[in-house]
Design an enzyme around this catalytic site. Structure first.
Site, PDB file in Angstrom:
ATOM      1  N   GLY A  36       0.780  -1.235   0.000  1.00 36.88           N
ATOM      2  CA  GLY A  36       0.000   0.000   0.000  1.00 36.88           C
ATOM      3  C   GLY A  36       0.810   1.283   0.000  1.00 36.88           C
ATOM      4  O   GLY A  36       0.358   2.309  -0.504  1.00 36.88           O
ATOM      5  N   GLU A  64       3.904   4.407   5.680  1.00 40.87           N
ATOM      6  CA  GLU A  64       2.768   3.487   5.626  1.00 40.87           C
ATOM      7  C   GLU A  64       1.572   4.200   4.994  1.00 40.87           C
ATOM      8  O   GLU A  64       1.476   5.427   5.034  1.00 40.87           O
ATOM      9  CB  GLU A  64       2.476   3.002   7.059  1.00 40.87           C
ATOM     10  CG  GLU A  64       1.316   2.072   7.242  1.00 40.87           C
ATOM     11  CD  GLU A  64       1.363   0.774   6.440  1.00 40.87           C
ATOM     12  OE1 GLU A  64       1.525   0.849   5.204  1.00 40.87           O
ATOM     13  OE2 GLU A  64       1.180  -0.301   7.028  1.00 40.87           O
ATOM     14  N   ASP A  65       0.679   3.418   4.402  1.00 38.73           N
ATOM     15  CA  ASP A  65      -0.505   4.013   3.789  1.00 38.73           C
ATOM     16  C   ASP A  65      -1.521   4.471   4.833  1.00 38.73           C
ATOM     17  O   ASP A  65      -1.989   5.593   4.822  1.00 38.73           O
ATOM     18  CB  ASP A  65      -1.147   3.049   2.770  1.00 38.73           C
ATOM     19  CG  ASP A  65      -1.408   1.649   3.323  1.00 38.73           C
ATOM     20  OD1 ASP A  65      -1.135   1.400   4.526  1.00 38.73           O
ATOM     21  OD2 ASP A  65      -1.880   0.798   2.556  1.00 38.73           O
ATOM     22  N   ASP A  98      -4.719   1.861  11.118  1.00 35.47           N
ATOM     23  CA  ASP A  98      -6.094   1.513  11.473  1.00 35.47           C
ATOM     24  C   ASP A  98      -6.113   1.211  12.979  1.00 35.47           C
ATOM     25  O   ASP A  98      -6.192   2.129  13.785  1.00 35.47           O
ATOM     26  CB  ASP A  98      -6.490   0.310  10.603  1.00 35.47           C
ATOM     27  CG  ASP A  98      -7.944  -0.075  10.721  1.00 35.47           C
ATOM     28  OD1 ASP A  98      -8.773   0.797  11.018  1.00 35.47           O
ATOM     29  OD2 ASP A  98      -8.266  -1.253  10.503  1.00 35.47           O
ATOM     30  N   LYS A 143      -7.121   6.293  10.985  1.00 38.27           N
ATOM     31  CA  LYS A 143      -8.519   6.147  11.409  1.00 38.27           C
ATOM     32  C   LYS A 143      -8.519   6.139  12.930  1.00 38.27           C
ATOM     33  O   LYS A 143      -8.506   5.079  13.553  1.00 38.27           O
ATOM     34  CB  LYS A 143      -9.084   4.802  10.932  1.00 38.27           C
ATOM     35  CG  LYS A 143      -9.467   4.728   9.487  1.00 38.27           C
ATOM     36  CD  LYS A 143     -10.105   3.364   9.237  1.00 38.27           C
ATOM     37  CE  LYS A 143     -10.194   3.064   7.771  1.00 38.27           C
ATOM     38  NZ  LYS A 143     -10.574   1.668   7.508  1.00 38.27           N
ATOM     39  N   PHE A 173     -14.019   1.941   5.012  1.00 33.06           N
ATOM     40  CA  PHE A 173     -12.962   1.293   4.248  1.00 33.06           C
ATOM     41  C   PHE A 173     -12.650   2.151   3.021  1.00 33.06           C
ATOM     42  O   PHE A 173     -13.527   2.441   2.219  1.00 33.06           O
ATOM     43  CB  PHE A 173     -13.392  -0.115   3.830  1.00 33.06           C
ATOM     44  CG  PHE A 173     -12.230  -0.934   3.364  1.00 33.06           C
ATOM     45  CD1 PHE A 173     -11.401  -1.572   4.282  1.00 33.06           C
ATOM     46  CD2 PHE A 173     -11.939  -1.042   2.009  1.00 33.06           C
ATOM     47  CE1 PHE A 173     -10.310  -2.302   3.858  1.00 33.06           C
ATOM     48  CE2 PHE A 173     -10.837  -1.779   1.585  1.00 33.06           C
ATOM     49  CZ  PHE A 173     -10.022  -2.408   2.510  1.00 33.06           C
ATOM     50  N   VAL A 174     -11.420   2.574   2.899  1.00 40.15           N
ATOM     51  CA  VAL A 174     -11.048   3.474   1.805  1.00 40.15           C
ATOM     52  C   VAL A 174     -10.089   2.786   0.829  1.00 40.15           C
ATOM     53  O   VAL A 174      -9.344   1.880   1.210  1.00 40.15           O
ATOM     54  CB  VAL A 174     -10.404   4.775   2.334  1.00 40.15           C
ATOM     55  CG1 VAL A 174     -11.424   5.590   3.123  1.00 40.15           C
ATOM     56  CG2 VAL A 174      -9.180   4.501   3.203  1.00 40.15           C
ATOM     57  N   ASP A 196      -5.909  -0.758  -1.330  1.00 37.72           N
ATOM     58  CA  ASP A 196      -6.664  -1.685  -2.179  1.00 37.72           C
ATOM     59  C   ASP A 196      -7.909  -2.224  -1.492  1.00 37.72           C
ATOM     60  O   ASP A 196      -8.026  -2.210  -0.265  1.00 37.72           O
ATOM     61  CB  ASP A 196      -5.790  -2.888  -2.535  1.00 37.72           C
ATOM     62  CG  ASP A 196      -5.609  -3.837  -1.362  1.00 37.72           C
ATOM     63  OD1 ASP A 196      -5.155  -3.376  -0.300  1.00 37.72           O
ATOM     64  OD2 ASP A 196      -5.956  -5.023  -1.488  1.00 37.72           O
TER      65      ASP A 196
HETATM   66  P1  IMP Z   1      -3.659  -1.999  11.518  1.00 34.99           P
HETATM   67  O1  IMP Z   1      -2.683  -2.978  12.084  1.00 34.99           O
HETATM   68  O2  IMP Z   1      -5.053  -2.311  11.957  1.00 34.99           O
HETATM   69  O3  IMP Z   1      -3.298  -0.564  11.813  1.00 34.99           O
HETATM   70  O4  IMP Z   1      -3.672  -2.287   9.963  1.00 34.99           O
HETATM   71  C1  IMP Z   1      -3.226  -1.422   9.025  1.00 34.99           C
HETATM   72  C2  IMP Z   1      -3.281  -2.074   7.673  1.00 34.99           C
HETATM   73  O5  IMP Z   1      -4.609  -2.532   7.355  1.00 34.99           O
HETATM   74  C3  IMP Z   1      -2.931  -1.065   6.598  1.00 34.99           C
HETATM   75  O6  IMP Z   1      -1.578  -1.080   6.312  1.00 34.99           O
HETATM   76  C4  IMP Z   1      -3.770  -1.514   5.424  1.00 34.99           C
HETATM   77  O7  IMP Z   1      -3.053  -2.468   4.683  1.00 34.99           O
HETATM   78  C5  IMP Z   1      -4.958  -2.186   6.032  1.00 34.99           C
HETATM   79  N1  IMP Z   1      -6.136  -1.276   6.060  1.00 34.99           N
HETATM   80  C6  IMP Z   1      -6.713  -0.745   7.157  1.00 34.99           C
HETATM   81  N2  IMP Z   1      -7.752   0.036   6.832  1.00 34.99           N
HETATM   82  C7  IMP Z   1      -7.822   0.022   5.483  1.00 34.99           C
HETATM   83  C8  IMP Z   1      -8.702   0.673   4.532  1.00 34.99           C
HETATM   84  O8  IMP Z   1      -9.641   1.430   4.858  1.00 34.99           O
HETATM   85  N3  IMP Z   1      -8.465   0.418   3.225  1.00 34.99           N
HETATM   86  C9  IMP Z   1      -7.457  -0.400   2.802  1.00 34.99           C
HETATM   87  N4  IMP Z   1      -6.617  -1.019   3.657  1.00 34.99           N
HETATM   88  C10 IMP Z   1      -6.793  -0.816   4.981  1.00 34.99           C
HETATM   89 MG    MG Z   2      -0.628  -1.983   4.640  1.00 36.61          MG
END
Ligand code: IMP
Ligand code: MG
Length: 188
Positions: free
Chosen positions: A48, A103-104, A107, A135, A156-157, A163
């Protein structure tokens, strides 16, 4: 610019490509100032972060290298366990280097918090995080994101690297998909 052929799947554009470009330029300028005199290693989290990495690095006016990691969360669906498996490790030795993770989206924060801890064990000179999106309502662990693009709501974006089921990474804007796209996915 010609409208993307993927636009019929999009419910709403949350952040336009112009807004993204402006913000990424600002972050690049800030990084340039704050790391002045240093040599920087940007670490992109595959896949991402590829798009934001490509734009961001061109706004960093410093000696700079890039490397990538590919990680996958244990457990089903989302990264609820917070334990991350390294699928592709860095090529570079980060000991004594100034490292910035790119990082993209953050979450729950579990993935980056685990990654941060495992990279700190390699004793970099410094380690900070840059994320295009966050988020905040979904956060489960405290995580210090030094360079942040935008906050998004709990939706979800896709687009600009992000993606859904492998697709939409090449949309230039950050978008929310129509609900029927999720319900009609053939392999979900
Ligand atoms: P975390 O460990 O929950 O912070 O996960 C982060 C990862 O989940 C990101 O690097 C994304 O790959 C994926 N992710 C979380 N939210 C989204 C979204 O809204 N769209 C696409 N990928 C997401
Ligand atoms: Mg990711």
């Amino acid at each position: 610019m010609k409208m993307s052929s993927m636009m019929p799947d999009v419910k709403e554009v949350l952040i336009s490509s112009g807004e993204i470009q402006d913000r990424v330029r600002e972050i690049g300028t800030q990084i340039t100032e704050e790391y002045s005199g240093e040599r920087l290693l940007l670490i992109g989290v595959l896949r991402g972060a590829v798009v934001v990495m490509g734009d961001l690095m061109r706004h960093i006016d410093l000696p700079c290298e890039i490397d990538f990691m590919d990680i996958s969360s244990y457990g089903s669906g989302t990264s609820s366990s917070g334990v991350v498996r390294i699928l592709k490790d860095l090529e570079e030795d980060i000991t004594d280097r100034h490292v910035l993770i790119v990082e993209d989206i953050v979450d729950t924060g579990l993935t980056l918090s685990y990654l941060r801890r495992s990279l700190l064990a390699r004793r970099p000179a410094s380690l900070e995080i840059c994320a295009l999106l966050t988020k905040p309502s979904r956060r489960r662990v405290e995580l210090d994101v030094k360079y942040l693009g935008f906050e998004v709501p709990d939706e979800f974006v896709v687009g600009y690297g992000l993606d859904y089921d492998g697709a939409y990474r090449n949309l230039p804007d950050i978008c929310v998909l129509k609900p029927e796209i999720f319900s009609s996915a053939p392999n979900m």
